[in-house]
Design a protein around this motif. Structure first.
Motif, mmCIF file in Angstrom:
data_model
loop_
_atom_site.group_PDB
_atom_site.id
_atom_site.type_symbol
_atom_site.label_atom_id
_atom_site.label_comp_id
_atom_site.label_asym_id
_atom_site.label_seq_id
_atom_site.Cartn_x
_atom_site.Cartn_y
_atom_site.Cartn_z
ATOM 1 N N LEU A 13 0.786 -0.982 -0.051
ATOM 2 C CA LEU A 13 -0.035 0.104 -0.009
ATOM 3 C C LEU A 13 0.988 1.173 0.031
ATOM 4 O O LEU A 13 1.840 1.208 0.752
ATOM 5 C CB LEU A 13 -1.029 -0.162 1.229
ATOM 6 N N VAL A 14 0.435 2.089 -0.635
ATOM 7 C CA VAL A 14 1.244 3.442 -0.596
ATOM 8 C C VAL A 14 0.307 4.727 -0.318
ATOM 9 O O VAL A 14 -1.006 4.817 -0.968
ATOM 10 C CB VAL A 14 1.759 3.736 -2.131
ATOM 11 N N LEU A 15 0.598 5.514 0.699
ATOM 12 C CA LEU A 15 -0.053 6.502 1.182
ATOM 13 C C LEU A 15 0.335 7.900 0.886
ATOM 14 O O LEU A 15 1.603 8.041 0.680
ATOM 15 C CB LEU A 15 -0.299 6.438 2.712
ATOM 16 N N PHE A 16 -0.315 8.711 0.041
ATOM 17 C CA PHE A 16 0.120 10.046 -0.381
ATOM 18 C C PHE A 16 -0.501 11.073 0.368
ATOM 19 O O PHE A 16 -1.889 11.276 0.450
ATOM 20 C CB PHE A 16 -0.279 10.209 -1.671
ATOM 21 N N ASP A 17 0.230 11.824 1.060
ATOM 22 C CA ASP A 17 -0.378 13.281 1.738
ATOM 23 C C ASP A 17 -0.317 14.306 1.116
ATOM 24 O O ASP A 17 0.731 15.162 1.359
ATOM 25 C CB ASP A 17 0.125 13.099 3.371
ATOM 26 N N GLU A 18 -1.343 14.687 0.201
ATOM 27 C CA GLU A 18 -1.164 15.804 -0.417
ATOM 28 C C GLU A 18 0.252 15.923 -1.051
ATOM 29 O O GLU A 18 0.836 17.113 -0.809
ATOM 30 C CB GLU A 18 -1.560 17.319 0.417
ATOM 31 N N PRO A 19 0.628 15.283 -2.045
ATOM 32 C CA PRO A 19 1.878 15.162 -2.662
ATOM 33 C C PRO A 19 2.235 16.172 -3.472
ATOM 34 O O PRO A 19 3.535 16.322 -3.584
ATOM 35 C CB PRO A 19 2.062 13.767 -3.385
ATOM 36 N N THR A 20 1.300 17.215 -3.876
ATOM 37 C CA THR A 20 1.649 18.217 -4.858
ATOM 38 C C THR A 20 1.616 19.519 -4.226
ATOM 39 O O THR A 20 1.651 20.592 -4.843
ATOM 40 C CB THR A 20 0.788 18.141 -5.876
ATOM 41 N N SER A 21 1.066 19.709 -2.838
ATOM 42 C CA SER A 21 0.702 20.833 -2.278
ATOM 43 C C SER A 21 1.725 21.800 -1.920
ATOM 44 O O SER A 21 1.803 23.083 -2.243
ATOM 45 C CB SER A 21 0.066 20.537 -0.816
ATOM 46 N N ALA A 22 3.133 21.088 -1.759
ATOM 47 C CA ALA A 22 4.327 22.158 -1.645
ATOM 48 C C ALA A 22 5.056 22.351 -3.272
ATOM 49 O O ALA A 22 5.956 23.115 -3.099
ATOM 50 C CB ALA A 22 5.495 21.321 -1.040
ATOM 51 N N LEU A 23 4.374 22.069 -4.378
ATOM 52 C CA LEU A 23 4.730 22.295 -5.682
ATOM 53 C C LEU A 23 4.516 23.566 -6.294
ATOM 54 O O LEU A 23 3.131 23.866 -6.111
ATOM 55 C CB LEU A 23 4.860 20.983 -6.373
ATOM 56 N N ASP A 24 5.486 24.283 -7.038
ATOM 57 C CA ASP A 24 4.867 25.099 -7.896
ATOM 58 C C ASP A 24 3.966 24.562 -8.941
ATOM 59 O O ASP A 24 4.138 23.256 -9.267
ATOM 60 C CB ASP A 24 6.165 25.746 -8.566
ATOM 61 N N PRO A 25 2.680 25.363 -9.509
ATOM 62 C CA PRO A 25 2.068 24.711 -10.129
ATOM 63 C C PRO A 25 2.384 24.076 -11.400
ATOM 64 O O PRO A 25 1.851 23.092 -11.877
ATOM 65 C CB PRO A 25 1.005 26.035 -10.500
ATOM 66 N N GLU A 26 3.482 24.373 -12.179
ATOM 67 C CA GLU A 26 3.925 23.898 -13.329
ATOM 68 C C GLU A 26 4.774 22.449 -13.123
ATOM 69 O O GLU A 26 4.935 21.821 -13.861
ATOM 70 C CB GLU A 26 4.847 25.023 -14.050
#
Length: 247
Positions: free
Chosen positions: A163-176
């Protein structure tokens, strides 16, 4: 495959999870939506036993996570046993949590065991899977945020988790940079990886999720297919939330 039953969790006087029941089938993708403070991240951390439950339990493949049962009572496992269980549950955090003094390859191999050549080869395969085999010798400071998160995903895959859990994996990234991480996650979903994803990326949820769960104030308010939850939500609170995020 994953069973969450009657889970309660409080921090001091604040009750964050209020009796969560959730079943996730092997090979499926479950996306958890909800406003800030609804308990989404805490639920993931409970599944991985990074947080202890106050009541209830979590099972993965029938195995109690973090505890052993004797009669009707649960007793927490020793730290070594808990760490061994976590080897079967990958976790990708909001922040990348890479070791800055290690290369991308070394970050992936850090928790791996076995002969050095075999470990090295497997880690390279994981980096290739996320499109970063050419960055194996690079340090985190030499990588973009999206690349760092993809290394973190490769690290989560290194131990062949159930199982892989992802906790808002894109929230710290710039939109592009969001797209490159979501593309890797789409590939994992297509390959049958069991995933539970906390995200605000509604388009990704609609495209990839088998089940969408909506949490609010520590309770599971609604769940169903993407079409059911996103297009025809039954609960007023779900409709109010989606009216603000679906633009």
């Amino acid at each position: 495959m994953i069973e969450v039953r009657g889970v309660h969790k409080s921090f001091g006087h604040l009750e964050v999870l209020k009796g969560i029941d959730l079943t996730v089938a092997a090979g499926s993708v479950t996306v958890i939506l909800g406003p800030s403070g609804s308990g989404k991240s805490t639920l993931l951390r409970v599944i991985n036993h990074l947080e202890k439950v106050d009541r209830g339990h979590v099972r993965v493949d029938g195995e109690l996570i973090g505890y052993r049962q004797h009669g009707t009572k649960l007793y927490e496992l020793r730290e070594r046993q808990i760490l061994e269980q976590r080897r079967g549950i990958g976790f990708v955090f909001q922040t990348f949590n890479l070791f800055p003094h290690l290369t991308a390859l070394q970050n992936v191999t850090e928790a791996m065991r076995g002969p050095r050549e075999a470990v090295h080869r497997k880690a390279l395969e994981r980096l290739e899977r996320v499109g970063l085999a050419d960055k194996a010798a690079s340090y985190p400071r030499q990588l973009s945020g999206g690349q760092q998160q993809r290394v973190a995903i490769a690290r989560a895959l290194a131990l062949d988790p159930k199982l892989v859990l992802f906790d808002e994996p894109t929230s710290a990234l710039d939109p592009e940079l969001v797209g490159e991480v979501l593309d890797v996650m789409r590939d994992l979903a297509a390959a049958g990886t069991t995933m539970i994803v906390v995200t605000h990326e509604i388009g990704f949820a609609r495209e990839v999720a088998d089940t969408i769960v909506f949490l609010d104030e520590g309770r599971l308010i609604e769940q169903g297919t993407p079409a059911e939850v996103l297009d025809s939500p039954k609960h007023d609170r779900t409709r109010a939330f989606l009216s603000k995020v679906l633009v």
